[in-house]
Design an enzyme around this catalytic site. Structure first.
Site, PDB file in Angstrom:
ATOM      1  N   ASP A   3      36.887 -12.046  -2.055  1.00 14.28           N
ATOM      2  CA  ASP A   3      36.865 -10.950  -0.858  1.00 14.28           C
ATOM      3  C   ASP A   3      35.723  -9.930  -1.165  1.00 14.28           C
ATOM      4  OD1 ASP A   3      37.380  -9.368   1.474  1.00 14.28           O
ATOM      5  OD2 ASP A   3      38.600  -7.927   0.230  1.00 14.28           O
ATOM      6  N   SER A   4      35.036  -9.042  -0.277  1.00 18.48           N
ATOM      7  CA  SER A   4      34.114  -8.168  -0.728  1.00 18.48           C
ATOM      8  C   SER A   4      34.815  -7.004  -1.598  1.00 18.48           C
ATOM      9  CB  SER A   4      33.790  -7.208   0.483  1.00 18.48           C
ATOM     10  OG  SER A   4      34.763  -6.699   1.308  1.00 18.48           O
ATOM     11  N   GLY A  36      30.993  -5.427   5.549  1.00 16.07           N
ATOM     12  CA  GLY A  36      30.954  -5.137   7.043  1.00 16.07           C
ATOM     13  C   GLY A  36      29.750  -4.734   7.719  1.00 16.07           C
ATOM     14  N   CYS A  67      38.025 -13.104   3.430  1.00 16.25           N
ATOM     15  CA  CYS A  67      37.224 -11.929   3.904  1.00 16.25           C
ATOM     16  C   CYS A  67      36.623 -12.294   5.301  1.00 16.25           C
ATOM     17  CB  CYS A  67      36.146 -11.430   2.886  1.00 16.25           C
ATOM     18  SG  CYS A  67      34.920 -10.170   3.571  1.00 16.25           S
ATOM     19  N   ASN A  68      37.201 -11.622   6.251  1.00 18.34           N
ATOM     20  CA  ASN A  68      36.604 -12.026   7.588  1.00 18.34           C
ATOM     21  C   ASN A  68      35.090 -11.919   7.735  1.00 18.34           C
ATOM     22  OD1 ASN A  68      39.212 -12.039   9.250  1.00 18.34           O
ATOM     23  ND2 ASN A  68      39.411 -10.692   7.950  1.00 18.34           N
ATOM     24  N   GLU A 146      39.930   1.678   0.895  1.00 22.11           N
ATOM     25  CA  GLU A 146      39.382   1.480  -0.190  1.00 22.11           C
ATOM     26  C   GLU A 146      39.612   2.741  -0.950  1.00 22.11           C
ATOM     27  OE1 GLU A 146      37.433  -1.178  -1.841  1.00 22.11           O
ATOM     28  OE2 GLU A 146      37.818  -2.684  -0.150  1.00 22.11           O
ATOM     29  N   CYS A 178      40.522  -7.822   9.739  1.00 21.62           N
ATOM     30  CA  CYS A 178      39.881  -7.399   8.501  1.00 21.62           C
ATOM     31  C   CYS A 178      40.935  -7.512   7.759  1.00 21.62           C
ATOM     32  CB  CYS A 178      39.121  -6.320   8.865  1.00 21.62           C
ATOM     33  SG  CYS A 178      38.855  -5.455   7.210  1.00 21.62           S
ATOM     34  N   HIS A 180      41.517  -5.766   5.257  1.00 24.52           N
ATOM     35  CA  HIS A 180      41.847  -4.553   4.620  1.00 24.52           C
ATOM     36  C   HIS A 180      42.940  -3.726   5.771  1.00 24.52           C
ATOM     37  CE1 HIS A 180      38.443  -4.803   2.090  1.00 24.52           C
ATOM     38  NE2 HIS A 180      38.723  -3.771   1.694  1.00 24.52           N
TER      39      HIS A 180
HETATM   40  N1  DGL Z   1      36.854  -7.798   3.648  1.00 26.17           N
HETATM   41  C1  DGL Z   1      36.191  -7.223   4.742  1.00 26.17           C
HETATM   42  C2  DGL Z   1      36.649  -8.036   5.963  1.00 26.17           C
HETATM   43  O1  DGL Z   1      37.650  -8.677   5.925  1.00 26.17           O
HETATM   44  C3  DGL Z   1      36.219  -5.699   4.979  1.00 26.17           C
HETATM   45  C4  DGL Z   1      35.564  -5.042   3.889  1.00 26.17           C
HETATM   46  C5  DGL Z   1      34.135  -5.055   4.001  1.00 26.17           C
HETATM   47  O2  DGL Z   1      33.491  -4.584   4.838  1.00 26.17           O
HETATM   48  O3  DGL Z   1      33.465  -5.424   2.928  1.00 26.17           O
HETATM   49  O4  DGL Z   1      36.078  -7.982   7.062  1.00 26.17           O
END
Ligand code: DGL
Length: 260
Positions: A3-4, A36, A67-68, A146, A178, A180
């Protein structure tokens, strides 16, 4: 799995609970988060670099893009390039959304990158022609998570503003598109009202991992105790501290990865 940042830990939690015999390597790209707002080509580049690390250096047998935004940017190209099965969070989420709705009026919320890519709009349309979808980008929510802020007044005010079109459209089911957002479930629930069902892709993705491993005959032997390894490209102390709060005690230490 990658994930990010921290959000994919919701998917990690679900996989650890459902498949305790499997070893898990979780890579949070906190050094380059957030994805994002970034250009999707750049996110795709990051995703391929991380997949290279996980598949070719660490030898994983299956890759979860938890991560979407990264799934929207690179799922297909990762599937083309890597020899292991690659699972994203978008299709499982759309499936869960379609099976949860009663009225057919549904919503999905995600980052600007995810929503603008149209990936959810396509995945939901592929599930059924009868769904009326409201897709909303929610810039700002990830940053609260975060920072470890889940239910403050400021989060509430922003969530109310961002989700107003979904409330006006009277959706009966809202997909948290998302990774998060499950951490903001209480606030989102307060804003949307108790009758609206919140769906997250974490559990559905874990079931998909189980199914794909079973079909390939690649499951770990039952009764084995899997090990979880956590890797961050950013600050290790912060990753361990917030990550433990989000995931639980399995995250007792993290390693730092520096791109060579
Ligand atoms: N993990 C990202 C998602 O699911 C969200 C966080 C980001 O913007 O990096 O889209």
């Amino acid at each position: 799995m990658f994930d990010s940042g921290f959000g994919g830990l919701t998917v990690a939690r679900a996989v650890i609970d459902l498949l305790p015999a499997e070893d898990l390597v979780y890579l949070g790209d906190t050094g380059r988060y957030p994805y994002g707002p970034r250009d999707l080509d750049e996110v795709a580049r990051f995703a391929h670099q991380i997949a290279e690390e996980l598949v070719h250096r660490r030898g994983v047998k299956l890759l979860v893009v938890a991560c979407n935004t990264a799934a929207a940017a690179a799922l297909e190209s990762l599937r083309d390039r890597f020899e292991v099965p690659v699972i994203g969070v978008i299709e499982p989420g759309a499936r869960a959304l379609a099976s949860a709705t009663v009225t057919g009026r549904v919503g999905v919320i995600g980052t600007v990158g995810t929503i603008n890519s149209g990936a959810y709009q396509r995945a939901v349309a592929a599930e059924s022609d009868d769904l009326e979808l409201v897709a909303l980008a929610c810039p700002g929510l990830v940053e609260f998570v975060e920072r470890g802020e889940f239910a403050t007044e400021q989060v509430h005010v922003l969530t109310e503003r961002l989700l107003a079109p979904a409330r006006d459209a009277k959706v009966d089911t809202l997909l948290l598109g998302c990774t998060h957002y499950p951490y903001l479930a209480r606030t989102i629930n307060d804003v949307m009202g108790r009758d609206v069902v919140l769906v997250s892709s974490a559990d559905e993705t874990a079931f998909e991992v189980r199914r794909v491993l079973a079909d390939a005959g690649r499951e770990a032997p039952e009764g084995r105790r899997g090990e979880a390894t956590f890797v961050t490209t950013g600050d290790v102390n912060w990753f361990e501290e917030l990550g433990r709060r989000l995931l639980g005690p399995e995250l007792d230490r993290a390693e730092r990865l520096r791109w060579g």
